[in-house]
Design an enzyme around this catalytic site. Sequence first.
Site, PDB file in Angstrom:
ATOM      1  N   GLU A 178      43.679  44.275  38.346  1.00  0.00           N
ATOM      2  CA  GLU A 178      42.782  44.815  39.381  1.00  0.00           C
ATOM      3  C   GLU A 178      43.041  44.160  40.735  1.00  0.00           C
ATOM      4  OE1 GLU A 178      38.701  45.488  38.601  1.00  0.00           O
ATOM      5  OE2 GLU A 178      39.022  46.041  36.510  1.00  0.00           O
ATOM      6  N   GLY A 179      44.319  44.032  41.079  1.00  0.00           N
ATOM      7  CA  GLY A 179      44.722  43.420  42.331  1.00  0.00           C
ATOM      8  C   GLY A 179      45.107  41.972  42.108  1.00  0.00           C
TER       9      GLY A 179
END
Length: 811
Positions: A501-502
């Site tokens: 998620e990043g």
Amino acid sequence: MSIAIPFLLLILAGAFAAYHRWRLATWVAVSAVLLVGCALFGASATATAIAAVLLALVAVPLLVPAIRKSLITAPLLRFYTKILPPLSDTERTALESGTVGFEGELFSGKPDWKQLLDLPRPELTAEEQAYLDGPCEELCRMVDDWDITHVRADLPPQLWEFVKKQGFFGLNIPKEYGGLGFSALMNHKVIQKLASISSVVSSTVGVPNSLGPAELLMHYGTEDQKRHYLPRLADGREVPCFALTGPFAGSDATSIPDYGIVCMGEWGGAQVLGIRLTLNKRYITLAPVATLIGVAFRMYDPDGLLGDTKDIGISLALVPHDTPGLEIGRRHFPLNTPFQNGPIHGRDVFVPLSQLIGGEDYAGKGWQMLMECLSIGRSITLPSTASGGSKMAAVVTGAYARIRKQFGLSIGRFEGVQEALARIAGKAYAISALSEATAAAVARGENPAVPSTISKYHCTEMGREVVKDAMDIHGGKGIILGPRNYLGRGWQATPISITVEGANIMTRSLMIFGQGAILCHPWVLKEMKAAQLEDPVQRLEEFDRYLFGHIGAAISNAVRAFWFGLTFSAFGKAPGDDYTRRFYRKLNRYSATLAVMADTSMLTLGGKLKFKESLSGRLGDVLSQLYICSAMLKRYQDQGRPESDRPLLAWAMHDSVNKIETALSGALRNFPIRPVGWLLWLLVFPLGRRAQAPGDRLSRRAASILMTPGDAARARLAEGVFLTPCANNPAGRIDSYLPAVVHAEPVERKFLKALKHSDIEALEFPAQLDEGVREGWITAEERVLLEQLREMTLDAITVDDFESAELQAGC
């Protein structure tokens, strides 16, 4: 001396007005009165006249709108328009997809703390609490993490069935669509509790309730899509996953090469207009068991079947797993943490336009949809996982450090261990406050784009540090895997949350300050939008209003930063009690400093700032620590300002403040324009740096909390994690032993002292106890107490061993 008085009074009046953010007209009026006083009380007439002229030269152009706009605003608007860096569609979407909460106050230089403290205390409903105490507790009791991670590499069938039957996949799906209709806060609480016993289980439950088909459908789906899919997702008939990442598009998700061509094709036995997809995805959680796949792709219409636009843009579609051409690949194996994860491939996968999430109206709007929903998912799953694991590690490591003895002492008595325990305690406190604050923002209806990145980055980073220290304290107990080990899998899994998620490196260096400097700044985004208005009259009017609001705030922040630096934040209006008021004053200082640094960086570097990732990362650290401190102070306030929490709060606050000054020092010493950095240093640190890491005495107090049974602060820190002592929860058993171990310590000391000075030859512990009773060192009841202590200690320190065949792969 009388010559300097008018100028000195003019400067002091200006500084006082700037500090308190008076209106310009008020400052001019006060300054004029002071100058009249100078003339009446004997100050130099010449000096007073010169000061009056200077005041008029500043005041008239600024107070007369027509003069101000023509002489100042219009030229600056033309210059601003030329240097304004163009925003890509991706950047524009990112900026427009989030809301701004209290984090905006932190960028203002003068936070309105009342806004934070007046927010409602995060609380579950009675129904939610009953679910947490009922089905969620029962699920935790069913979990055997060793069986999941080593024997099966999957949840056992009864857990899959229980999760589906009890609605764990539909926590946030509205009741009208068959879900439980719980809040984002409840989502956080469930993931936190599950993560404290098994990260595989928490991931399995977390993904369907974060970024995935259900979340997207609830926000953008057509009514037909909602009524068909949401009930099936809620009860587990459909298992969802979302396919975004691919080999050539990781953190840069907008560059996805996966594509879909608008064409005619067969669906349900009829020829319909749809999209033919080609995709290559990987790292997709739940993919190996998914029945409904959300797919992100770039949509093209080369034949103009939908209109004149050929490149429609990123779009999102729902693809059933048995669609011809779609291939669910084999499983990935992420660091011995076998949650279901794997690749998805597809060629010539045809789906009708009705499978686009939101229908044709949302074709090409996929990136906007993802950005708006990603911040919600990023706010919950990973921070909650870090919170559950860290809180469990904190209380159990404290218990273990009290139970485990070396050199005749509990290892928690050694200062080196106490240092590590203090870090664990303070960071677990910070993680708990941060993760709950961000989840509460989502529960209030916010879309916290910037706080979600702060929460994801810092919860996972601090979680990694917590488990590292916990492993160091446990030593061999932590590294020998097996049913008795409750830390090893968490240690192995830590890099996963850092990456997904990043990636954290990108999140820190590009996203936190990159988004915050524009989205959270009280003036920058307004100025940018005003400069792009088409009507020239309205453009000048709006830009003039925001520009001078910005200039006034910038001057105020510079004065406030310098004053707080001179006084080390000893003075100034602040909320809180006698204990916490000093913390609020420090945050006032660093808020003003951040605003000055941000304005100066944007003014001097312009569009180049986005490429100065080290500077951006350090300023992001300042913003992050301000937000973390705010979350901790809010938690302390919400819990009734408990005195027993003060060592944890103080340790975490001192740690954050030290990190703020370290980040500011690094930013100033490495500022790209060196003379600007030198001048800013004099403004920010006029008397040098003062913040220090938490001291030894405070660290000992924080560490003691974790090793003290019945301590109220320890109990609050442990809230929300699974500590029920049972066969499959060795951590819960060890924690449950702590009161009895402490109760037995005086008897143990008495017995060991007598044994040391005796001439008893018995070597076995039972025989030594027999001699102790005969000699009168201990009573029969105390003997039982020491036997129980030995049993509990053995359970706490024993590790597993295996036959070689047991450790061989099954295939």
